[in-house]
Design an enzyme around this catalytic site. Structure first.
Site, PDB file in Angstrom:
ATOM      1  N   ARG A  94      -6.084   2.957 -15.540  1.00  0.00           N
ATOM      2  CA  ARG A  94      -6.113   3.705 -14.273  1.00  0.00           C
ATOM      3  C   ARG A  94      -6.803   5.069 -14.351  1.00  0.00           C
ATOM      4  NH1 ARG A  94      -3.545   3.793 -10.095  1.00  0.00           N
ATOM      5  NH2 ARG A  94      -2.467   5.701 -10.599  1.00  0.00           N
ATOM      6  N   GLY A 151       0.769  -1.238   0.000  1.00  0.00           N
ATOM      7  CA  GLY A 151       0.000   0.000   0.000  1.00  0.00           C
ATOM      8  C   GLY A 151       0.796   1.281   0.000  1.00  0.00           C
ATOM      9  N   GLU A 173       4.255  -6.641   1.732  1.00  0.00           N
ATOM     10  CA  GLU A 173       3.802  -6.987   0.387  1.00  0.00           C
ATOM     11  C   GLU A 173       3.685  -5.754  -0.520  1.00  0.00           C
ATOM     12  OE1 GLU A 173       0.652 -10.449   1.829  1.00  0.00           O
ATOM     13  OE2 GLU A 173      -0.028  -8.400   1.601  1.00  0.00           O
ATOM     14  N   PRO A 174       4.780  -5.057  -0.757  1.00  0.00           N
ATOM     15  CA  PRO A 174       4.686  -3.863  -1.601  1.00  0.00           C
ATOM     16  C   PRO A 174       4.538  -4.242  -3.071  1.00  0.00           C
ATOM     17  CG  PRO A 174       6.973  -4.299  -1.074  1.00  0.00           C
ATOM     18  CD  PRO A 174       6.168  -5.330  -0.337  1.00  0.00           C
ATOM     19  N   GLY A 175       3.736  -3.509  -3.799  1.00  0.00           N
ATOM     20  CA  GLY A 175       3.596  -3.701  -5.243  1.00  0.00           C
ATOM     21  C   GLY A 175       3.961  -2.412  -5.944  1.00  0.00           C
ATOM     22  N   ARG A 176       3.039  -1.451  -5.840  1.00  0.00           N
ATOM     23  CA  ARG A 176       3.207  -0.153  -6.513  1.00  0.00           C
ATOM     24  C   ARG A 176       4.535   0.525  -6.160  1.00  0.00           C
ATOM     25  NH1 ARG A 176      -1.294   2.888  -7.935  1.00  0.00           N
ATOM     26  NH2 ARG A 176      -2.479   1.671  -6.437  1.00  0.00           N
ATOM     27  N   CYS A 208     -13.925   3.025 -28.298  1.00  0.00           N
ATOM     28  CA  CYS A 208     -15.272   3.564 -28.384  1.00  0.00           C
ATOM     29  C   CYS A 208     -15.927   3.690 -27.014  1.00  0.00           C
ATOM     30  CB  CYS A 208     -16.119   2.692 -29.297  1.00  0.00           C
ATOM     31  SG  CYS A 208     -15.297   2.429 -30.859  1.00  0.00           S
ATOM     32  N   GLU A 209     -15.346   4.513 -26.175  1.00  0.00           N
ATOM     33  CA  GLU A 209     -15.870   4.816 -24.840  1.00  0.00           C
ATOM     34  C   GLU A 209     -15.438   6.239 -24.517  1.00  0.00           C
ATOM     35  OE1 GLU A 209     -17.487   2.761 -22.669  1.00  0.00           O
ATOM     36  OE2 GLU A 209     -17.139   0.822 -23.640  1.00  0.00           O
ATOM     37  N   TYR A 258       0.016  -1.663 -12.073  1.00  0.00           N
ATOM     38  CA  TYR A 258      -1.394  -1.672 -12.459  1.00  0.00           C
ATOM     39  C   TYR A 258      -1.595  -1.046 -13.848  1.00  0.00           C
ATOM     40  CZ  TYR A 258      -1.459  -2.765  -7.548  1.00  0.00           C
ATOM     41  OH  TYR A 258      -1.187  -3.346  -6.340  1.00  0.00           O
TER      42      TYR A 258
END
Ligand code: PLP
Length: 427
Positions: free
Chosen positions: A312, A239, A273-276, A345-346, A374
């Site tokens: 994101r 986090g 548990e770091p990711g980012r 197409c959004e 991510y």
């Protein structure tokens, strides 16, 4: 901090000109810096040296095998959330005893596979899941280590979609239920409760929410110790926030300074548990400008990357700095205000809205910064767009770590061998 910098007006990744990569590999293209990636891991490791934690990189942030292998080779363990990630962890050569597994919805097949692989432990998210793991362990005659994922009910002050430690979120087990489980642990014949786990959310830039959560859990550990329940591990989750725009997140060192005293008090082995934090600033997405479209009220830069490559901004309203690969000195009055959008197409398909940028023209390349986490891992084939290629740069060396998908990848598992005669309604 990262290793994407301008030299003589050209954006470089380490010692390689990103423009050369864009021309050679085509766009959209993810580019990663090996140095930034491994430096972030080592920064965390060094900051917590005193207690020698097991740092389990969170696979879902960026699950490319080469990224996993780079970190595993530096001594990282892995935090997985599915059977597919477990498969990747094994392929990347991660020792089973360095794998932890969280998810509110583990299937029987996933549980059995992980038990047989001999992972360090499951982070268990509900009583029914615990009962199920016990049943499966019993059937295959094994004893399984688990940690209870606690939902500490704290406000992490981040985007509501990436908040995970409030009681309104689906994650973890409340303190009261956890205490019941711990005091009835003998009911679970094939389970050994080894520790507690928390993960309160993502992109948290302040230390206060972490301190609040860890303090709550440390008090809980003291309380159950009084009842004769002793644990071995405390997993404090991930986090840690990074800089996307004007955030001023705590450094690894500051974070360690604030939290180490409390962690040391527990005497438990610490897992994180770091990711980012590890991979976020280690990657960029490069896209090419297809068209500049002016309407009576707006200017759009239409690029060849879309929300299928990087979701994101659409999903979280996330901010990403956008830089031209070739910088030019621009007077403030020459700057323009643009929406940077993709071809999908959004209306939600955008990378930036009302962004002030120097003039760009068709054929220019733009770098969407800090997209290592991510980014690719959340990409899809929506609008039947083959997924981007990924390259890893180390000094002046370039490695393709994922080939660009082709149209055949899109239909690989599809079958047209149905018989229309059996499909209609009978008249
Ligand atoms: C996603 C996740 C992480 C990593 O979160 P970051 O914000 O990327 O550090 C860690 N632990 C668990 C259980 C997760 O689901």
């Amino acid at each position: 901090m990262h290793d994407f910098k301008y030299k003589r007006n050209c954006l470089y990744c380490e010692d390689v000109r990103v423009l050369d990569l864009a021309r050679r590999f085509g766009t959209p293209l993810y580019v990663y810096s090996y140095k930034t990636l491994t430096d972030h891991f080592l920064k965390l490791k060094t900051a917590f040296e005193e207690i020698r934690p097991l740092i389990c990189y969170s696979v879902k942030a960026n699950s490319n095998l080469a990224i996993l292998k780079a970190l595993v080779d530096k001594g990282a363990g892995l935090d997985v959330v599915s059977g597919g990630e477990l498969f990747r962890a094994k392929k990347a050569g991660c020792p089973a005893k360095k794998i932890v597994y969280a998810s509110v919805g583990k299937t029987d097949y996933e549980i059995e596979t992980a038990i047989k692989m001999g992972i360090l432990f499951f982070n268990v998210e509900s009583l029914p899941e615990l009962t199920n793991i016990n049943r499966i362990a019993k059937r295959i005659n094994r004893t399984v280590n688990i940690a209870i994922r606690i939902n500490p009910d704290v406000e992490p002050k981040t985007h509501k979609f990436i908040t995970t430690g409030k009681l309104t979120n689906k994650f973890g087990i409340d303190f009261k239920t956890a205490e019941d489980i711990l005091s009835k642990s003998k009911d679970f014949s094939n389970i050994s409760i080894k520790g507690l786990h928390i993960h309160i959310g993502s992109q948290i830039t302040e230390s206060a929410p972490f301190i609040a959560a860890v303090t709550k859990i440390v008090n809980f550990i003291e309380k159950i110790k009084g009842k004769g329940i002793n644990l071995e591990y405390l997993n404090i989750g991930g986090g840690l926030g990074i800089i996307y725009d004007k955030e001023t997140p705590q450094t690894a060192k500051e974070f360690a300074g604030k939290i180490l005293p409390t962690l040391k008090k527990t005497g438990l082995k610490i897992i994180m548990e770091p990711g980012r934090f590890i991979v976020g600033n280690a990657g960029i997405l490069v896209a090419r400008v297809l068209y500049i479209k002016s309407t009576p009220i707006k200017k759009f830069i239409i690029v060849d990357g879309g929300m299928n490559d990087l979701i994101r901004p659409s999903l979280y309203g996330a901010y990403h700095t956008i830089l031209p690969l070739l910088a030019s000195k621009t007077k403030p009055q020459a700057m323009g205000k643009y929406d940077v959008v993709g071809p999908i197409c959004e209306s939600g398909d955008f990378f930036a809205k009302d962004r002030v940028l120097p003039p760009v023209k068709e054929g220019d390349f733009l770098a969407i910064m800090s997209t290592g986490a991510y980014g690719f891992s959340m990409s899809s084939n929506y609008n039947s767009r083959p997924r981007a290629a990924e390259v890893l740069v180390s000094r002046n060396k370039i490695f393709t770590i994922r080939k660009r998908e082709g149209y055949n990848n899109l239909i690989y598992n599809e079958l047209t061998s149905f018989n229309p005669a059996f499909c209609g309604m009978r008249g």
